[in-house]
Design a protein around this motif. Structure first.
Motif, short mmCIF file in Angstrom:
data_model
loop_
_atom_site.label_atom_id
_atom_site.label_comp_id
_atom_site.label_asym_id
_atom_site.label_seq_id
_atom_site.Cartn_x
_atom_site.Cartn_y
_atom_site.Cartn_z
N ARG A 42 0.71 -0.62 0.38
CA ARG A 42 0.03 0.11 0.40
C ARG A 42 0.65 0.54 -0.48
NH1 ARG A 42 -5.25 0.02 4.03
NH2 ARG A 42 -5.99 0.97 2.69
N ALA A 43 2.11 1.47 -0.29
CA ALA A 43 3.02 2.18 -1.03
C ALA A 43 2.36 3.37 -0.69
CB ALA A 43 3.98 1.71 -1.02
N TYR A 44 1.73 3.65 -2.55
CA TYR A 44 1.06 4.67 -3.05
C TYR A 44 -0.33 4.35 -3.05
CZ TYR A 44 5.72 3.62 -5.36
OH TYR A 44 7.14 3.66 -5.04
N ASP A 45 -1.04 3.99 -1.99
CA ASP A 45 -2.43 4.51 -1.23
C ASP A 45 -2.80 5.22 -0.75
OD1 ASP A 45 -5.07 4.00 -0.64
OD2 ASP A 45 -4.72 1.65 -0.02
N ASN A 46 -3.42 6.95 -0.79
CA ASN A 46 -3.19 7.51 -0.70
C ASN A 46 -3.89 7.31 1.12
OD1 ASN A 46 -2.83 10.21 -0.29
ND2 ASN A 46 -5.03 10.46 -0.07
N ASP A 47 -4.20 6.05 1.51
CA ASP A 47 -6.01 5.96 2.28
C ASP A 47 -5.00 5.00 3.41
OD1 ASP A 47 -7.89 7.64 1.27
OD2 ASP A 47 -8.83 5.53 0.02
N ALA A 48 -3.77 4.80 3.06
CA ALA A 48 -2.88 3.61 4.30
C ALA A 48 -1.95 4.36 4.63
CB ALA A 48 -2.90 2.44 3.27
N THR A 49 -1.58 3.70 6.22
CA THR A 49 -0.53 3.95 6.67
C THR A 49 -0.69 2.64 7.55
OG1 THR A 49 -2.67 4.50 8.75
CG2 THR A 49 -2.12 6.60 7.91
N VAL A 63 -1.28 8.17 -6.32
CA VAL A 63 -1.59 7.05 -7.29
C VAL A 63 -1.25 7.29 -8.44
CG1 VAL A 63 -2.48 4.60 -7.92
CG2 VAL A 63 -3.44 5.71 -5.83
N GLU A 64 -1.97 8.11 -9.04
CA GLU A 64 -1.51 8.82 -10.26
C GLU A 64 -0.35 8.73 -10.75
OE1 GLU A 64 -3.16 12.46 -14.27
OE2 GLU A 64 -3.55 11.90 -11.54
#
Length: 322
Positions: A42-49, A63-64
């Motif tokens: 999830r390195a490029y998932d904005n909703d992940a911590t 992501v884009e």
């Protein structure tokens, strides 16, 4: 919430008996999945911590544009020595403090985001105020080989150059409690034999920050241009430690005694610069294991039932959960 308190022992002045909370990415609060390259999926998932023990680490992504800032979990051992982005998720130690291939955090500090947004890009929150103790830091291969070789954006370091990590403490009212610095590279001496470039896990004493509700990190470099710092702003972090009691760390003794629970092997590993008796107790005070440590030792907990134990090394004690 299940709290795992790993024994990352540091020698505290006055031998204060305190309960330490130590970052252990092998037992996160939320699952961390890794891809085929051993990088957080999830390195490029904005909703992940990244959340583990009492710690919540900031992370934002696009992501884009395949970009991120903040903290990313990794356990990759790959180092290409390219001074390029293909080394951005690596660590010069090829793993966390627990050994090669074990998880650690890679952080990318975004100076633009820090200047233009309300949130700091590399910030860690604790569930409640704790006293800062310290953490282990190590160079990113991207930074290490950029400093050593230079690349299209940053020059090779020469005499007088330096690169440092700065930790800032914030209390419950979001007021700064202080700052402390660690030089990941220091070429300031006129004597080249005294130049240092970090390539292994080293203890970063944060105790002077006092009681904090959060800690954020920034970076500074002598290689700075019109658009800011040229040196890549990455660092690696592991075993962040906070305590229920104030800690005053003697830098000459830091990490003279160190212990941690190796979950994979089922042992408590103890390292000591001088002979010390290490013992594991059950919560009712019964001695489960005892061993003299002179250098390093492994206290085998595999035959012990799951539960909470107390590890004591000399005058220091801390809990672990098996």
């Amino acid at each position: 919430m299940k709290k795992l308190l790993l024994a990352l022992a540091v020698c505290l002045c006055g031998a204060v008996s305190a309960e330490n909370v130590v970052l252990d990415l092998s037992n996160p609060g939320e699952p961390i999945e890794y891809d085929e390259n051993d990088v957080w999926t999830r390195a490029y998932d904005n909703d992940a911590t990244v959340y583990a023990q009492e710690f919540l680490f900031t992370h934002t992504a696009n992501v884009e544009y395949h970009s991120y800032n903040g903290f990313v979990a990794s356990k990759t051992t790959l180092i290409t020595e390219s001074a390029g982005m293909d080394d951005q998720f690596g660590c010069m130690a090829k793993g966390g403090v627990a050994g090669e291939g074990t998880p650690y955090l890679v952080a990318y500090w975004d100076s633009y985001a820090d200047s233009n947004l309300d949130e700091k890009s590399c910030k860690v929150y604790t569930s409640s105020p704790y006293y800062a103790v310290g953490c282990y830091v190590c160079s990113s291969p991207y930074v290490y080989y950029t400093i050593q070789k230079g690349n299209a954006y940053a020059r090779k370091f020469e005499q007088g150059d330096w690169f440092k990590l700065v930790a800032h403490g914030l209390n419950g009212q979001d007021k700064e409690t202080g700052t402390v610095e660690y030089y990941l590279a220091d070429y300031r001496s006129a004597n080249a034999d005294e130049w240092t470039l970090n390539d292994s896990w080293q203890w970063f004493d944060l105790s002077s920050l006092g009681q904090v509700a959060s800690i954020y990190f920034t970076m500074e470099s002598s290689d700075t241009g019109e658009w800011g710092m040229n040196t890549p702003s990455y660092f690696c972090l592991d075993k962040l430690t906070v305590s229920t009691e104030p800690a005053s760390v003697d830098k000459t003794l830091t990490a003279a005694v160190r212990a941690y629970y190796d979950r994979t092997s089922g042992v408590v590993r103890v390292e000591s610069a001088s002979p010390v008796e290490a013992a594991v107790y059950s919560l009712n005070g019964t001695v489960v294991l005892k061993q003299l440590v002179d250098g390093s030792a492994a206290l085998d907990l595999r035959a012990c039932p799951s539960g909470v134990y107390v590890v004591r090394c000399g005058g220091y004690s801390v809990k672990v959960v098996k």
